[in-house]
Motif scaffolding. Structure first.
Motif, PDB file in Angstrom:
ATOM      1  N   GLU A 200       0.832  -1.201   0.000  1.00  0.00           N
ATOM      2  CA  GLU A 200       0.000   0.000   0.000  1.00  0.00           C
ATOM      3  C   GLU A 200       0.871   1.258   0.000  1.00  0.00           C
ATOM      4  O   GLU A 200       0.601   2.223  -0.727  1.00  0.00           O
ATOM      5  N   VAL A 201       1.918   1.251   0.815  1.00  0.00           N
ATOM      6  CA  VAL A 201       2.825   2.407   0.885  1.00  0.00           C
ATOM      7  C   VAL A 201       3.598   2.547  -0.428  1.00  0.00           C
ATOM      8  O   VAL A 201       3.846   3.660  -0.897  1.00  0.00           O
ATOM      9  N   SER A 202       3.953   1.420  -1.025  1.00  0.00           N
ATOM     10  CA  SER A 202       4.621   1.437  -2.332  1.00  0.00           C
ATOM     11  C   SER A 202       3.761   2.153  -3.368  1.00  0.00           C
ATOM     12  O   SER A 202       4.235   3.008  -4.120  1.00  0.00           O
ATOM     13  N   LYS A 203       2.483   1.823  -3.372  1.00  0.00           N
ATOM     14  CA  LYS A 203       1.542   2.458  -4.308  1.00  0.00           C
ATOM     15  C   LYS A 203       1.316   3.920  -3.941  1.00  0.00           C
ATOM     16  O   LYS A 203       1.262   4.794  -4.813  1.00  0.00           O
ATOM     17  N   LEU A 204       1.233   4.192  -2.652  1.00  0.00           N
ATOM     18  CA  LEU A 204       0.961   5.541  -2.166  1.00  0.00           C
ATOM     19  C   LEU A 204       2.056   6.519  -2.590  1.00  0.00           C
ATOM     20  O   LEU A 204       1.769   7.622  -3.064  1.00  0.00           O
ATOM     21  N   TYR A 205       3.311   6.107  -2.452  1.00  0.00           N
ATOM     22  CA  TYR A 205       4.422   7.011  -2.727  1.00  0.00           C
ATOM     23  C   TYR A 205       5.063   6.802  -4.093  1.00  0.00           C
ATOM     24  O   TYR A 205       6.052   7.467  -4.430  1.00  0.00           O
ATOM     25  N   GLY A 206       4.529   5.864  -4.860  1.00  0.00           N
ATOM     26  CA  GLY A 206       5.041   5.660  -6.211  1.00  0.00           C
ATOM     27  C   GLY A 206       6.456   5.118  -6.245  1.00  0.00           C
ATOM     28  O   GLY A 206       7.252   5.493  -7.103  1.00  0.00           O
ATOM     29  N   ILE A 207       6.785   4.238  -5.298  1.00  0.00           N
ATOM     30  CA  ILE A 207       8.112   3.629  -5.250  1.00  0.00           C
ATOM     31  C   ILE A 207       7.952   2.114  -5.197  1.00  0.00           C
ATOM     32  O   ILE A 207       6.899   1.596  -4.820  1.00  0.00           O
ATOM     33  N   LYS A 208       8.993   1.388  -5.585  1.00  0.00           N
ATOM     34  CA  LYS A 208       8.933  -0.070  -5.579  1.00  0.00           C
ATOM     35  C   LYS A 208       8.868  -0.590  -4.144  1.00  0.00           C
ATOM     36  O   LYS A 208       9.378   0.043  -3.217  1.00  0.00           O
ATOM     37  N   ARG A 209       8.264  -1.779  -3.987  1.00  0.00           N
ATOM     38  CA  ARG A 209       8.140  -2.355  -2.655  1.00  0.00           C
ATOM     39  C   ARG A 209       9.523  -2.555  -2.030  1.00  0.00           C
ATOM     40  O   ARG A 209       9.706  -2.334  -0.829  1.00  0.00           O
ATOM     41  N   GLN A 210      10.519  -2.966  -2.832  1.00  0.00           N
ATOM     42  CA  GLN A 210      11.857  -3.174  -2.295  1.00  0.00           C
ATOM     43  C   GLN A 210      12.447  -1.881  -1.764  1.00  0.00           C
ATOM     44  O   GLN A 210      13.206  -1.884  -0.781  1.00  0.00           O
ATOM     45  N   VAL A 211      12.098  -0.755  -2.385  1.00  0.00           N
ATOM     46  CA  VAL A 211      12.581   0.538  -1.890  1.00  0.00           C
ATOM     47  C   VAL A 211      11.952   0.840  -0.530  1.00  0.00           C
ATOM     48  O   VAL A 211      12.610   1.384   0.363  1.00  0.00           O
ATOM     49  N   VAL A 212      10.676   0.476  -0.368  1.00  0.00           N
ATOM     50  CA  VAL A 212      10.019   0.632   0.935  1.00  0.00           C
ATOM     51  C   VAL A 212      10.779  -0.172   1.990  1.00  0.00           C
ATOM     52  O   VAL A 212      11.089   0.334   3.083  1.00  0.00           O
ATOM     53  N   VAL A 213      11.099  -1.422   1.654  1.00  0.00           N
ATOM     54  CA  VAL A 213      11.851  -2.282   2.580  1.00  0.00           C
ATOM     55  C   VAL A 213      13.204  -1.658   2.910  1.00  0.00           C
ATOM     56  O   VAL A 213      13.616  -1.607   4.074  1.00  0.00           O
ATOM     57  N   ASP A 214      13.883  -1.135   1.881  1.00  0.00           N
ATOM     58  CA  ASP A 214      15.215  -0.559   2.088  1.00  0.00           C
ATOM     59  C   ASP A 214      15.157   0.697   2.955  1.00  0.00           C
ATOM     60  O   ASP A 214      16.040   0.916   3.804  1.00  0.00           O
ATOM     61  N   TYR A 215      14.138   1.525   2.741  1.00  0.00           N
ATOM     62  CA  TYR A 215      13.971   2.701   3.595  1.00  0.00           C
ATOM     63  C   TYR A 215      13.852   2.277   5.063  1.00  0.00           C
ATOM     64  O   TYR A 215      14.493   2.844   5.952  1.00  0.00           O
ATOM     65  N   ILE A 216      13.030   1.276   5.302  1.00  0.00           N
ATOM     66  CA  ILE A 216      12.781   0.828   6.674  1.00  0.00           C
ATOM     67  C   ILE A 216      14.038   0.218   7.284  1.00  0.00           C
ATOM     68  O   ILE A 216      14.407   0.519   8.434  1.00  0.00           O
TER      69      ILE A 216
END
Length: 371
Positions: A200-216
Motif C-alpha cells: 500500500e505504501v509502495s503504491k501511495l508514494y510511487g516507489i517499488k516495494r523493495q525501496v520501501v523495505v530498504d527505507y525501513i
C-alpha cells in the motif's frame, strides 16, 4: 488549542462559510476542499513536519526548552533562516515577494497545516521585511474540514504534497525513510499485515516495494546508531550526521546485508560497530569507504580494519587493500565457477567446437602453471 489557534480556526471557518466546495484528488483519493485565500495571520506552522523535526530538536536544545510551543515564533523563524540554510527560505521569500505564493497550502478548518511549512516561514520572513506586502493577505489555500480527514486521507495528502520531488526543496532521504516507516506503521495498526502495508505504501508514494523495505531497514540501522549515543549532545550530533549522510546507512545496508553473500552473525555485528564508530567520529567522509568497512571480514582484513579504528592506519589504506583483495577473490570465484560448470558438463553435450576450445584452455592453464 491556544487562543491564537482558536482565532485562526475561527477565521478559516468564517472564510469557507457559505462557499461551495470542490473535489480534489490526492493519490487517487477524492477529498472535499474549499479553495480560498488566507492571510498569513490565519496560519501557524506545522510543528510535526518530518522535514523540520530535527531542526526543532536542535533549537529546543539551544534554548533549553522542552516543547516547541515554549519557543516564540520569532525565535523559530530566526533560527531556521540563519542556521538551517538547506531549507532555502531566503530564496523562497524572494520568489514570493515578486510572484506571491503560487502553490496553495493545505490546511484544515481547525488551522492545522498539512502542507506549506516552507511557504509559511518564507511569508513570515517577508512580513518582517515588508509587512504591507499585499501577497501576505492573499495566500491561496485548500481547506479540508477535520470531519473529512482520516488517517488514510492525511497520508495521501502527505504523499502528494510533500514526498514527491517537484520544484520544491526535496525531502532528505532520512525524512523520506521516517515518513515511509510511519506510513507502514499506520496501515499495520489498522489491521493490515506488514506485506500488504508495504504494498500500500509502495503504491501511495510511487516507489517499488523493495525501496520501501530498504527505507525501513536503513532507518533501523540509523536508529541503532542513535541508540548508541552517550548523552544528549552525542545523540543530537548523531541525528545531524544521519540527516546529512543517511545515504551512507543505505550504502552499508546494500554492501553488508544485501546481495548473494550477505555478512551475518558476529561478522555483521563487528562491521556495524566499526561503521558506527567511524561515522560518529565523522572519519568516513567518502561513500566509497563504506564497502571496505562493511566487508573487511569477507576478504580477511579484520585486523587491518581494527587498526583503522584505533587510528594506526587510515581508511584510504584499507580501501586500497580491500579493492586488491576483492579483485583477487573475484578471479578465484570465476575459476571456481568454471570448474563447477566443467564438472557438471556431460561428454554427450560437448560439440566438436567446444572440445577444441577446452583443449586450448588446458594448454593455456598448463603454460600459466609452469610459470
Amino acid at each position: 488549542m491556544s487562543n491564537q489557534g482558536n482565532n485562526q480556526a475561527g477565521n478559516i471557518r468564517e472564510k469557507i462559510k457559505g462557499k461551495p466546495s470542490k473535489f480534489k484528488t490526492f493519490h487517487d483519493t477524492v477529498v472535499n476542499v474549499y479553495e480560498v485565500e488566507l492571510a498569513i495571520s490565519d496560519i501557524h506552522f506545522w510543528k510535526d513536519n518530518a522535514r523540520t523535526l530535527l531542526d526543532f530538536d536542535i533549537l529546543l536544545r539551544n534554548k533549553n526548552k522542552q516543547s516547541i510551543e515554549d519557543v516564540s515564533e520569532e525565535e523559530v523563524l530566526d533560527f531556521l533562516y540563519k542556521e538551517r540554510k538547506r531549507l532555502k527560505l531566503a530564496e523562497l521569500m524572494e520568489s514570493i515577494r515578486h510572484n506571491g505564493v503560487k502553490t496553495p497550502i493545505i490546511v484544515t478548518d481547525s488551522a492545522r497545516l498539512l502542507d506549506g511549512n516552507r511557504r509559511f516561514f518564507a511569508c513570515k520572513l517577508l512580513e518582517k521585511k515588508e509587512p504591507d506586502n499585499a501577497f501576505l493577505e492573499h495566500i491561496p489555500a485548500y481547506v479540508v474540514e477535520e470531519k473529512d480527514i482520516t488517517v488514510e486521507v492525511e497520508q495521501k495528502i502527505l504523499a502528494e504534497a510533500n514526498f514527491v520531488d517537484d520544484n520544491k526543496v526535496p525531502w532528505p532521504l532520512d525524512v523520506k525513510a521516517k515518513v515511509v516507516a510511519e506510513a507502514v506503521g499506520v496501515y499495520t495498526r489498522q489491521g493490515m499485515n506488514e506485506n500488504d502495508a508495504m504494498k500500500e505504501v509502495s503504491k501511495l508514494y510511487g516507489i517499488k516495494r523493495q525501496v520501501v523495505v530498504d527505507y525501513i531497514k536503513a532507518k533501523e540501522l540509523a536508529d541503532e546508531f542513535i541508540s548508541q549515543a552517550e548523552g544528549d549532545e552525542d545523540e543530537m550530533n548523531r541525528k545531524e550526521i544521519i540527516n546529512k549522510r543517511f545515504v551512507y546507512f543505505w550504502e552499508f545496508l546494500n554492501k553488508a546485508m544485501r546481495g548473494p553473500r550477505p555478512i551475518k552473525g558476529d561478522d555483521l555485528e563487528e562491521a556495524k560497530n566499526a561503521f558506527s564508530e567511524l561515522m560518529s567520529s565523522e572519519r568516513i567522509r567518502n561513500l566509497k569507504h563504506v564497502e571496505p568497512i562493511a566487508r573487511a571480514s569477507a576478504v580477511g582484513l579484520n585486523d587491518f580494519r581494527n587498526k583503522v579504528l584505533t587510528g594506526d592506519r587510515i581508511i584510504d589504506d584499507l580501501d586500497i587493500l580491500y579493492r586488491e583483495a576483492k579483485n583477487l577473490k573475484n578471479k578465484v570465484d570465476k575459476a571456481i565457477s568454471f570448474r563447477m560448470w566443467l564438472t557438471a558438463l556431460k561428454y554427450s553435450d560437448m560439440t566438436d567446437e567446444l572440445r577444441k576450445e577446452l583443449v586450448n584452455v588446458c594448454k593455456v592453464i598448463n603454460k600459466k602453471l609452469e610459470k
